[in-house]
Design a protein around this motif. Structure first.
Motif, mmCIF file in Angstrom:
data_model
loop_
_atom_site.group_PDB
_atom_site.id
_atom_site.type_symbol
_atom_site.label_atom_id
_atom_site.label_comp_id
_atom_site.label_asym_id
_atom_site.label_seq_id
_atom_site.Cartn_x
_atom_site.Cartn_y
_atom_site.Cartn_z
ATOM 1 N N GLY A 131 0.808 -1.216 0.000
ATOM 2 C CA GLY A 131 0.000 0.000 0.000
ATOM 3 C C GLY A 131 0.840 1.264 0.000
ATOM 4 O O GLY A 131 0.602 2.180 -0.792
ATOM 5 N N ILE A 132 1.847 1.327 0.865
ATOM 6 C CA ILE A 132 2.656 2.551 0.959
ATOM 7 C C ILE A 132 3.538 2.713 -0.268
ATOM 8 O O ILE A 132 3.814 3.833 -0.712
ATOM 9 N N THR A 133 3.962 1.590 -0.854
ATOM 10 C CA THR A 133 4.760 1.669 -2.083
ATOM 11 C C THR A 133 3.898 2.126 -3.254
ATOM 12 O O THR A 133 4.351 2.897 -4.114
ATOM 13 N N ALA A 134 2.655 1.667 -3.291
ATOM 14 C CA ALA A 134 1.726 2.123 -4.333
ATOM 15 C C ALA A 134 1.496 3.628 -4.226
ATOM 16 O O ALA A 134 1.401 4.328 -5.236
ATOM 17 N N LEU A 135 1.422 4.131 -2.990
ATOM 18 C CA LEU A 135 1.254 5.571 -2.791
ATOM 19 C C LEU A 135 2.504 6.332 -3.240
ATOM 20 O O LEU A 135 2.404 7.420 -3.825
ATOM 21 N N LEU A 136 3.665 5.759 -2.998
ATOM 22 C CA LEU A 136 4.910 6.368 -3.460
ATOM 23 C C LEU A 136 4.939 6.445 -4.984
ATOM 24 O O LEU A 136 5.274 7.488 -5.568
ATOM 25 N N LEU A 137 4.582 5.349 -5.652
ATOM 26 C CA LEU A 137 4.571 5.325 -7.113
ATOM 27 C C LEU A 137 3.574 6.338 -7.680
ATOM 28 O O LEU A 137 3.874 7.061 -8.637
ATOM 29 N N ALA A 138 2.396 6.369 -7.084
ATOM 30 C CA ALA A 138 1.367 7.304 -7.547
ATOM 31 C C ALA A 138 1.820 8.747 -7.353
ATOM 32 O O ALA A 138 1.544 9.613 -8.188
ATOM 33 N N SER A 139 2.527 8.997 -6.249
ATOM 34 C CA SER A 139 3.037 10.346 -5.986
ATOM 35 C C SER A 139 4.061 10.755 -7.037
ATOM 36 O O SER A 139 4.059 11.883 -7.534
ATOM 37 N N LYS A 140 4.937 9.836 -7.384
ATOM 38 C CA LYS A 140 5.942 10.130 -8.409
ATOM 39 C C LYS A 140 5.280 10.401 -9.764
ATOM 40 O O LYS A 140 5.786 11.204 -10.562
ATOM 41 N N TYR A 141 4.174 9.734 -10.014
ATOM 42 C CA TYR A 141 3.488 9.871 -11.298
ATOM 43 C C TYR A 141 2.682 11.163 -11.372
ATOM 44 O O TYR A 141 2.665 11.836 -12.413
#
Length: 270
Positions: A131-141
């Protein structure tokens, strides 16, 4: 009385028939559009709204919606169940608010997480990491300035290290083949809101009211469960109770008879 005669001579080629049908469909579409307001007509001066291409863009998003669809029962037979996912999403909503990220970032986070969980079995211990990694990826995008990876480590109370998050980031990107761009509910919500009226909404979204009825019922069910304290997952309600978001979760319409009637088939109520 003259008898009707069967036409003589060779039948027209199938290509001609197909072309006539295509032209007829196009003519019907053009005629329909003439009767419906062009909601993109006044956007030509704003290059960010892409008025010349917006209809093609949404047609492409509809295609992606099918290609990247999530199976309704994608967690069946997995160690992770729907309740665990709900707890995680509720927490991610709070983290998203704390970091003051864009709305698109939250929607993309959940989409990345679900797409990954659908194809990759994950243990309970690593669910929060996903979950937190998905949020990191989405933030970068989506974000102009993404939070640092150390911020994500801190928000998990150091449950995971930076190295573990980077390792999960690599795994998610490989599983999704780096295809992060996908249609989000927010994209269609904005389009439907711009259309406004029922007939225009049907034309621009491509959905009739009956086709979205089941989704409306599930949304209404969740609203009723929150309002009647039948669920512990209230991060969304709390988020939209703030004055910054116009206290939209507190409006009386969410307790209306219409919402109750929509939810009743799924609540076991008559």
């Amino acid at each position: 009385m003259a008898l009707l005669r069967r036409p003589t001579g060779p039948a027209p080629p199938a290509e001609d028939i197909s072309m006539k049908e295509e032209n007829l469909c196009q003519a019907f579409s053009d005629a329909l559009l003439c009767k419906i307001e062009d909601i993109d007509n006044e956007d030509w001066e704003n290059p960010q709204l892409c008025s010349d291409y917006v209809k093609d863009i949404y047609q492409y998003l509809r295609q992606l919606e099918v290609l990247q669809s999530i199976n309704p029962r994608f967690l069946d037979g997995r160690e992770i169940n729907g309740r665990m996912r709900a707890i995680l999403v509720d927490w991610l909503v709070q983290v998203h608010s704390k970091f003051r990220l864009l709305q698109e970032t939250l929607y993309m986070c959940v989409a990345i997480m679900d797409r990954f969980l659908q194809v990759q079995p994950v243990s309970r211990k690593k669910l929060q990491l996903v979950g937190i990694t998905a949020l990191l990826l989405a933030s970068k995008y989506e974000e102009m300035f993404s939070p640092n990876i150390e911020d994500f480590v801190y928000i998990t109370d150091n449950a995971y290290t930076s190295s573990q998050i980077r390792e999960m980031e690599t795994l998610i990107l490989k599983e999704l083949k780096f295809e992060l761009g996908r249609p989000l509910p927010l994209h269609f919500l904005r389009r439907a809101s711009k259309a406004g009226e029922n007939l225009k909404q049907q034309y621009y979204t491509g959905y009739t009211e009956n086709e979205v009825l089941e989704v409306m019922q599930h949304m209404a069910k969740n609203v009723v469960k929150v309002n009647e304290n039948l669920t512990k997952f209230i991060a969304i309600k709390n988020k939209y109770a703030s004055s910054k978001l116009l206290k939209i979760s507190t409006i009386p319409q969410l307790n209306s008879k219409a919402i109750q009637e929509l939810a009743s088939p799924l609540m076991g109520r008559s």
